[in-house]
Design a protein around this motif. Structure first.
Motif, PDB file in Angstrom:
ATOM      1  N   ASP A  17       8.710  -5.776  26.749  1.00  0.00           N
ATOM      2  CA  ASP A  17       9.072  -4.373  26.982  1.00  0.00           C
ATOM      3  C   ASP A  17       9.103  -3.531  25.700  1.00  0.00           C
ATOM      4  OD1 ASP A  17      11.460  -5.057  25.708  1.00  0.00           O
ATOM      5  OD2 ASP A  17      12.661  -4.973  27.538  1.00  0.00           O
ATOM      6  N   ARG A  18       8.779  -4.150  24.563  1.00  0.00           N
ATOM      7  CA  ARG A  18       8.728  -3.496  23.250  1.00  0.00           C
ATOM      8  C   ARG A  18      10.077  -2.972  22.774  1.00  0.00           C
ATOM      9  NH1 ARG A  18       5.299  -5.336  20.440  1.00  0.00           N
ATOM     10  NH2 ARG A  18       5.194  -3.524  19.119  1.00  0.00           N
ATOM     11  N   SER A  19      11.174  -3.410  23.407  1.00  0.00           N
ATOM     12  CA  SER A  19      12.498  -3.021  22.915  1.00  0.00           C
ATOM     13  C   SER A  19      12.722  -3.677  21.553  1.00  0.00           C
ATOM     14  CB  SER A  19      13.584  -3.414  23.915  1.00  0.00           C
ATOM     15  OG  SER A  19      13.585  -4.813  24.128  1.00  0.00           O
ATOM     16  N   ARG A  20      13.536  -3.019  20.730  1.00  0.00           N
ATOM     17  CA  ARG A  20      13.740  -3.464  19.359  1.00  0.00           C
ATOM     18  C   ARG A  20      15.230  -3.581  19.073  1.00  0.00           C
ATOM     19  NH1 ARG A  20       9.118  -2.037  16.378  1.00  0.00           N
ATOM     20  NH2 ARG A  20      10.238  -1.578  14.464  1.00  0.00           N
ATOM     21  N   VAL A  21      15.597  -4.647  18.373  1.00  0.00           N
ATOM     22  CA  VAL A  21      16.970  -4.784  17.891  1.00  0.00           C
ATOM     23  C   VAL A  21      16.940  -4.995  16.387  1.00  0.00           C
ATOM     24  CG1 VAL A  21      17.926  -5.650  20.057  1.00  0.00           C
ATOM     25  CG2 VAL A  21      17.105  -7.261  18.378  1.00  0.00           C
ATOM     26  N   ARG A  22      17.860  -4.356  15.721  1.00  0.00           N
ATOM     27  CA  ARG A  22      17.971  -4.479  14.272  1.00  0.00           C
ATOM     28  C   ARG A  22      18.707  -5.776  13.937  1.00  0.00           C
ATOM     29  NH1 ARG A  22      20.498   1.430  14.138  1.00  0.00           N
ATOM     30  NH2 ARG A  22      21.139   0.622  16.167  1.00  0.00           N
ATOM     31  N   VAL A  23      18.238  -6.486  12.918  1.00  0.00           N
ATOM     32  CA  VAL A  23      18.837  -7.766  12.551  1.00  0.00           C
ATOM     33  C   VAL A  23      18.875  -7.941  11.042  1.00  0.00           C
ATOM     34  CG1 VAL A  23      18.157  -8.950  14.683  1.00  0.00           C
ATOM     35  CG2 VAL A  23      16.622  -9.013  12.717  1.00  0.00           C
ATOM     36  N   ILE A  24      19.762  -8.837  10.617  1.00  0.00           N
ATOM     37  CA  ILE A  24      19.780  -9.360   9.259  1.00  0.00           C
ATOM     38  C   ILE A  24      19.897 -10.876   9.374  1.00  0.00           C
ATOM     39  CG2 ILE A  24      20.773  -7.305   8.171  1.00  0.00           C
ATOM     40  CD1 ILE A  24      23.504  -8.713   8.170  1.00  0.00           C
ATOM     41  N   ALA A  25      19.580 -11.585   8.312  1.00  0.00           N
ATOM     42  CA  ALA A  25      19.714 -13.042   8.321  1.00  0.00           C
ATOM     43  C   ALA A  25      21.154 -13.408   8.670  1.00  0.00           C
ATOM     44  CB  ALA A  25      19.326 -13.613   6.968  1.00  0.00           C
ATOM     45  N   ALA A  26      21.331 -14.480   9.400  1.00  0.00           N
ATOM     46  CA  ALA A  26      22.666 -14.891   9.854  1.00  0.00           C
ATOM     47  C   ALA A  26      23.615 -15.184   8.695  1.00  0.00           C
ATOM     48  CB  ALA A  26      22.555 -16.111  10.763  1.00  0.00           C
ATOM     49  N   THR A  27      23.076 -15.490   7.536  1.00  0.00           N
ATOM     50  CA  THR A  27      23.910 -15.791   6.368  1.00  0.00           C
ATOM     51  C   THR A  27      24.345 -14.545   5.601  1.00  0.00           C
ATOM     52  OG1 THR A  27      21.923 -16.079   5.030  1.00  0.00           O
ATOM     53  CG2 THR A  27      22.870 -18.069   6.037  1.00  0.00           C
ATOM     54  N   GLU A  28      23.814 -13.374   5.972  1.00  0.00           N
ATOM     55  CA  GLU A  28      24.146 -12.134   5.277  1.00  0.00           C
ATOM     56  C   GLU A  28      25.335 -11.441   5.931  1.00  0.00           C
ATOM     57  OE1 GLU A  28      20.740  -9.605   4.791  1.00  0.00           O
ATOM     58  OE2 GLU A  28      19.501 -11.260   4.074  1.00  0.00           O
ATOM     59  N   THR A  29      25.857 -10.440   5.236  1.00  0.00           N
ATOM     60  CA  THR A  29      26.989  -9.662   5.725  1.00  0.00           C
ATOM     61  C   THR A  29      26.552  -8.217   5.918  1.00  0.00           C
ATOM     62  OG1 THR A  29      28.493 -11.076   4.465  1.00  0.00           O
ATOM     63  CG2 THR A  29      29.369  -8.975   5.231  1.00  0.00           C
ATOM     64  N   TRP A  30      26.969  -7.628   7.013  1.00  0.00           N
ATOM     65  CA  TRP A  30      26.634  -6.229   7.268  1.00  0.00           C
ATOM     66  C   TRP A  30      27.333  -5.331   6.261  1.00  0.00           C
ATOM     67  CZ3 TRP A  30      22.799  -5.223  10.393  1.00  0.00           C
ATOM     68  CH2 TRP A  30      22.502  -6.097  11.434  1.00  0.00           C
TER      69      TRP A  30
END
Length: 83
Positions: free
Chosen positions: A58-71
């Protein structure tokens, strides 16, 4: 890439072994993901995230960072406020 594990709502593990934290404002998008969902990882131009996961169907997009990083707390707060 396919989803290997998505036991925690905010972390997804892909079949290549990579683990990604999903941006808090994008969690609702992941509710429709199934193990057979094909995702593509792309670089992000967003100041808050390093990459986006794109659902091939469906071309939906979610923003991510590596699981080891902190927002970055201030940036996340601003992004959630801005929508």
């Amino acid at each position: 890439m396919k989803i290997q594990a998505h036991a925690e709502s905010h972390v997804v593990e892909l079949d290549d072994g990579s683990r990604w934290q999903i941006f808090p404002g994008d969690l609702a998008i992941t509710l429709s993901w199934k193990p057979e969902t094909t995702l593509h990882l792309e670089p992000s131009r967003d100041r808050v995230t390093s990459h986006v996961l794109v659902n091939a169907t469906d071309r939906s997009r979610v923003r991510v960072i590596a699981a080891t990083e902190t927002w970055p707390a201030g940036d996340v707060k601003d992004a959630l406020k801005d929508g």
